[in-house]
Design a protein around this motif. Structure first.
Motif, PDB file in Angstrom:
ATOM      1  N   MET A  46      99.154 -31.721 -30.496  1.00  0.00           N
ATOM      2  CA  MET A  46      97.910 -31.212 -31.028  1.00  0.00           C
ATOM      3  C   MET A  46      97.193 -30.298 -30.056  1.00  0.00           C
ATOM      4  SD  MET A  46      96.394 -34.609 -32.804  1.00  0.00           S
ATOM      5  CE  MET A  46      94.789 -33.822 -32.991  1.00  0.00           C
ATOM      6  N   HIS A  47      97.652 -30.211 -28.791  1.00  0.00           N
ATOM      7  CA  HIS A  47      96.929 -29.365 -27.853  1.00  0.00           C
ATOM      8  C   HIS A  47      97.772 -28.179 -27.426  1.00  0.00           C
ATOM      9  CE1 HIS A  47      99.162 -32.118 -25.174  1.00  0.00           C
ATOM     10  NE2 HIS A  47      99.258 -31.071 -24.399  1.00  0.00           N
ATOM     11  N   MET A  48      97.101 -27.123 -27.008  1.00  0.00           N
ATOM     12  CA  MET A  48      97.740 -25.936 -26.481  1.00  0.00           C
ATOM     13  C   MET A  48      97.594 -25.954 -24.964  1.00  0.00           C
ATOM     14  SD  MET A  48      95.943 -23.340 -29.196  1.00  0.00           S
ATOM     15  CE  MET A  48      96.250 -21.940 -28.158  1.00  0.00           C
ATOM     16  N   LYS A  49      98.209 -24.990 -24.303  1.00  0.00           N
ATOM     17  CA  LYS A  49      97.945 -24.819 -22.884  1.00  0.00           C
ATOM     18  C   LYS A  49      96.505 -24.373 -22.702  1.00  0.00           C
ATOM     19  CE  LYS A  49     102.692 -23.646 -21.590  1.00  0.00           C
ATOM     20  NZ  LYS A  49     103.592 -22.611 -20.985  1.00  0.00           N
ATOM     21  N   ASN A  50      95.999 -24.517 -21.484  1.00  0.00           N
ATOM     22  CA  ASN A  50      94.635 -24.073 -21.219  1.00  0.00           C
ATOM     23  C   ASN A  50      94.464 -22.614 -21.602  1.00  0.00           C
ATOM     24  OD1 ASN A  50      93.790 -26.522 -20.304  1.00  0.00           O
ATOM     25  ND2 ASN A  50      94.054 -26.047 -18.142  1.00  0.00           N
ATOM     26  N   LEU A  51      93.307 -22.327 -22.175  1.00  0.00           N
ATOM     27  CA  LEU A  51      92.974 -20.983 -22.612  1.00  0.00           C
ATOM     28  C   LEU A  51      92.063 -20.338 -21.576  1.00  0.00           C
ATOM     29  CD1 LEU A  51      92.972 -18.905 -25.015  1.00  0.00           C
ATOM     30  CD2 LEU A  51      90.897 -20.072 -25.806  1.00  0.00           C
ATOM     31  N   ALA A  52      92.354 -19.116 -21.192  1.00  0.00           N
ATOM     32  CA  ALA A  52      91.505 -18.391 -20.238  1.00  0.00           C
ATOM     33  C   ALA A  52      90.354 -17.727 -20.979  1.00  0.00           C
ATOM     34  CB  ALA A  52      92.324 -17.343 -19.494  1.00  0.00           C
ATOM     35  N   ILE A  53      89.139 -17.907 -20.438  1.00  0.00           N
ATOM     36  CA  ILE A  53      87.936 -17.349 -21.056  1.00  0.00           C
ATOM     37  C   ILE A  53      87.276 -16.388 -20.078  1.00  0.00           C
ATOM     38  CG2 ILE A  53      85.630 -17.924 -21.946  1.00  0.00           C
ATOM     39  CD1 ILE A  53      86.766 -20.612 -22.813  1.00  0.00           C
ATOM     40  N   GLN A  54      86.856 -15.220 -20.587  1.00  0.00           N
ATOM     41  CA  GLN A  54      86.201 -14.211 -19.770  1.00  0.00           C
ATOM     42  C   GLN A  54      84.722 -14.550 -19.607  1.00  0.00           C
ATOM     43  OE1 GLN A  54      87.644 -11.283 -18.348  1.00  0.00           O
ATOM     44  NE2 GLN A  54      85.663 -11.285 -17.276  1.00  0.00           N
ATOM     45  N   ALA A  55      84.268 -14.694 -18.358  1.00  0.00           N
ATOM     46  CA  ALA A  55      82.855 -14.965 -18.096  1.00  0.00           C
ATOM     47  C   ALA A  55      82.035 -13.697 -18.281  1.00  0.00           C
ATOM     48  CB  ALA A  55      82.674 -15.509 -16.685  1.00  0.00           C
ATOM     49  N   ALA A  56      80.787 -13.874 -18.657  1.00  0.00           N
ATOM     50  CA  ALA A  56      79.929 -12.716 -18.936  1.00  0.00           C
ATOM     51  C   ALA A  56      79.682 -11.869 -17.698  1.00  0.00           C
ATOM     52  CB  ALA A  56      78.598 -13.195 -19.520  1.00  0.00           C
ATOM     53  N   ASP A  57      79.652 -12.513 -16.506  1.00  0.00           N
ATOM     54  CA  ASP A  57      79.354 -11.778 -15.283  1.00  0.00           C
ATOM     55  C   ASP A  57      80.598 -11.522 -14.437  1.00  0.00           C
ATOM     56  OD1 ASP A  57      79.768 -14.410 -14.702  1.00  0.00           O
ATOM     57  OD2 ASP A  57      78.100 -14.596 -13.290  1.00  0.00           O
ATOM     58  N   GLY A  58      81.759 -11.581 -15.079  1.00  0.00           N
ATOM     59  CA  GLY A  58      83.006 -11.325 -14.366  1.00  0.00           C
ATOM     60  C   GLY A  58      83.714 -12.613 -14.002  1.00  0.00           C
ATOM     61  N   GLY A  59      85.029 -12.524 -13.869  1.00  0.00           N
ATOM     62  CA  GLY A  59      85.823 -13.703 -13.581  1.00  0.00           C
ATOM     63  C   GLY A  59      86.289 -14.382 -14.850  1.00  0.00           C
ATOM     64  N   ARG A  60      87.215 -15.299 -14.692  1.00  0.00           N
ATOM     65  CA  ARG A  60      87.775 -16.026 -15.832  1.00  0.00           C
ATOM     66  C   ARG A  60      87.853 -17.505 -15.475  1.00  0.00           C
ATOM     67  NH1 ARG A  60      90.526 -12.397 -19.254  1.00  0.00           N
ATOM     68  NH2 ARG A  60      92.095 -13.894 -19.934  1.00  0.00           N
ATOM     69  N   PHE A  61      87.707 -18.330 -16.485  1.00  0.00           N
ATOM     70  CA  PHE A  61      87.824 -19.769 -16.285  1.00  0.00           C
ATOM     71  C   PHE A  61      88.637 -20.364 -17.430  1.00  0.00           C
ATOM     72  CE2 PHE A  61      83.924 -18.890 -18.581  1.00  0.00           C
ATOM     73  CZ  PHE A  61      83.871 -19.855 -19.579  1.00  0.00           C
ATOM     74  N   ASN A  62      89.195 -21.542 -17.184  1.00  0.00           N
ATOM     75  CA  ASN A  62      90.066 -22.179 -18.161  1.00  0.00           C
ATOM     76  C   ASN A  62      89.319 -23.158 -19.049  1.00  0.00           C
ATOM     77  OD1 ASN A  62      92.437 -20.869 -17.407  1.00  0.00           O
ATOM     78  ND2 ASN A  62      92.933 -22.398 -15.843  1.00  0.00           N
TER      79      ASN A  62
END
Length: 411
Positions: A1-17
């Motif tokens: 039921m789960h996927m690998k972690n998804l990368a999300i773009q932060a509003a002020d730069g950088g990415r987090f999972n």
């Protein structure tokens, strides 16, 4: 039921999972789960999976990524958790939550609204997200310091529920302020208190975990969420279909199709039933669906339908002309007509039955079968069923001598 972690773009730069969990049919409304001070732990992933089973697309963002990505701590690392907590910037975290919500709305699997559920640190952030973002509902578990944001929360007009244990030493100073806030906004806010439990009562990895409080809080959280974003399941119709295959078609395989992949049934008086698909299929096929006498009928007394649970009160009537393994295991037919009041408490995950807890008075069954004499014991036979059908039948026969002592006393 789960996927690998998804990368999300932060509003002020950088990415987090963000950890991703998907519902069985792969689409549904969205939930963003916000973690405690310990990071995205196995508990948070299990909670995501559980909400996914109930029909939600779930994201659990790593809100510590600006300090240290991938934090996953235990109680043994409490000091490190507090160190991270002190460095944490809640305002930036709200921006990251907004980015997570935006990513959710763009996912092909997401259909409908978005809610936020948070625990401890995340519980406070869930309340702030209700005030500062465009979410549709929020659930806050034991949020620390929420009372510091009361003025901001007064402007919240979406459904939001707050959940605290009465013995929560971290949040007790806030209870009065939270109660006043909710009292003034009862159209969209609720405060649920859980007696004799402390902080972190819903985390099954921690010593403070309390199963009954956690389960009740989960049901109440679902009530808040489903009222705002769905999904709506007709669980009463699902239960009716389940009963139809149990007692009419007597088809074990079709009965199991109404249930989740790994269901269980606990018939409490005789400790019968099954855990898991294969055991339960065996139980239904050989020991339940085809064992009832031909004259079996069910009389409905009451039914209560909740957000993820049905409580059915009924009387099963039949002539005991064959062995009924789950009711009177090992007992040869007595030929007696029997009336057995029963209660079935049926839990659902998403649109399918997850478990059944079934109860009846086994002493009453044994009396009716002629296997147990009353002999002054405080037990009854078919009179229990008769009383359910006719409220005017005289009560208190078993305590008649004691009952007589209150005759004429002031009331």
């Amino acid at each position: 039921m789960h996927m690998k972690n998804l990368a999300i773009q932060a509003a002020d730069g950088g990415r987090f999972n963000a950890y991703v969990a998907l519902p069985p049919d792969q689409t549904g409304p969205g939930l963003v789960l916000l973690h405690e001070a310990f990071g995205v732990t196995s508990h948070m992933r299990r909670m995501a999976d559980r909400f996914a089973e109930d029909g939600y697309v779930v994201l659990v963002p790593d809100l510590y990524w600006r300090i240290q990505p991938g934090v996953e701590l235990s109680d043994a690392e409490f000091d490190r958790a507090m160190e991270l907590y002190q460095k944490f910037d809640a305002d930036l975290a709200i921006k990251d939550i907004e980015a997570t919500i935006g990513t959710m709305r763009k996912m092909s699997q997401h259909v409908g609204g978005v809610g936020v559920v948070g625990f401890c640190l995340g519980g406070t952030l869930a309340a702030l997200a209700a005030a500062r973002t465009d979410i549709d509902c929020a659930v806050s578990y034991y949020g620390v310091g929420i009372a510091n944001h009361v003025d901001e929360l007064k402007k919240v007009n979406i459904p939001i529920s707050f959940h605290y244990g009465t013995d929560d030493e971290h949040c007790q100073p806030e209870f009065e302020a939270m109660q006043a806030l909710v009292d003034a906004h009862r159209d969209n806010m609720s405060l649920k208190m859980y007696p004799n439990v402390g902080h972190g009562f819903a985390n099954d990895d921690r010593a403070f975990y309390d199963l009954s409080a956690a389960e009740l809080a989960f049901t109440r959280a679902l009530t808040t969420i489903r009222s705002a974003i769905g999904p709506k399941f007709d669980i009463e119709s699902i239960w009716e279909t389940h009963l139809y295959h149990e007692f009419v078609t007597k088809n074990a395989a079709e009965t199991l199709k109404t249930m989740v992949e790994n269901p269980y049934v606990n018939i409490a008086p005789t400790l019968t039933g099954g855990v898991g698909h294969d055991m339960l299929l065996r139980f239904y096929k050989y020991h339940f669906v085809d064992v009832h006498p031909e004259d079996t009928r069910m009389i409905s007394i009451s039914r209560t339908v909740g957000v993820n649970r049905v409580v059915d009160e009924m009387i099963m009537c039949f002539t005991h002309d064959r062995e009924i393994p789950y009711l009177l295991p090992g007992i040869e037919p007595t030929g007696r007509y029997m009336k057995v009041p029963m209660v079935a408490i049926v839990s659902f995950k998403g649109g399918k039955v997850y478990n059944e807890h079934i109860y009846w008075d086994q002493a009453s069954v044994l009396v009716q079968a002629g296997l147990l004499e009353k002999n002054g014991l405080p037990i009854m036979g078919s009179e229990i069923a008769d009383k359910l059908l006719d409220k005017n039948i005289r009560p208190n026969d078993l305590m008649m001598d004691i009952w007589a002592t209150s005759e004429g006393k002031p009331i």
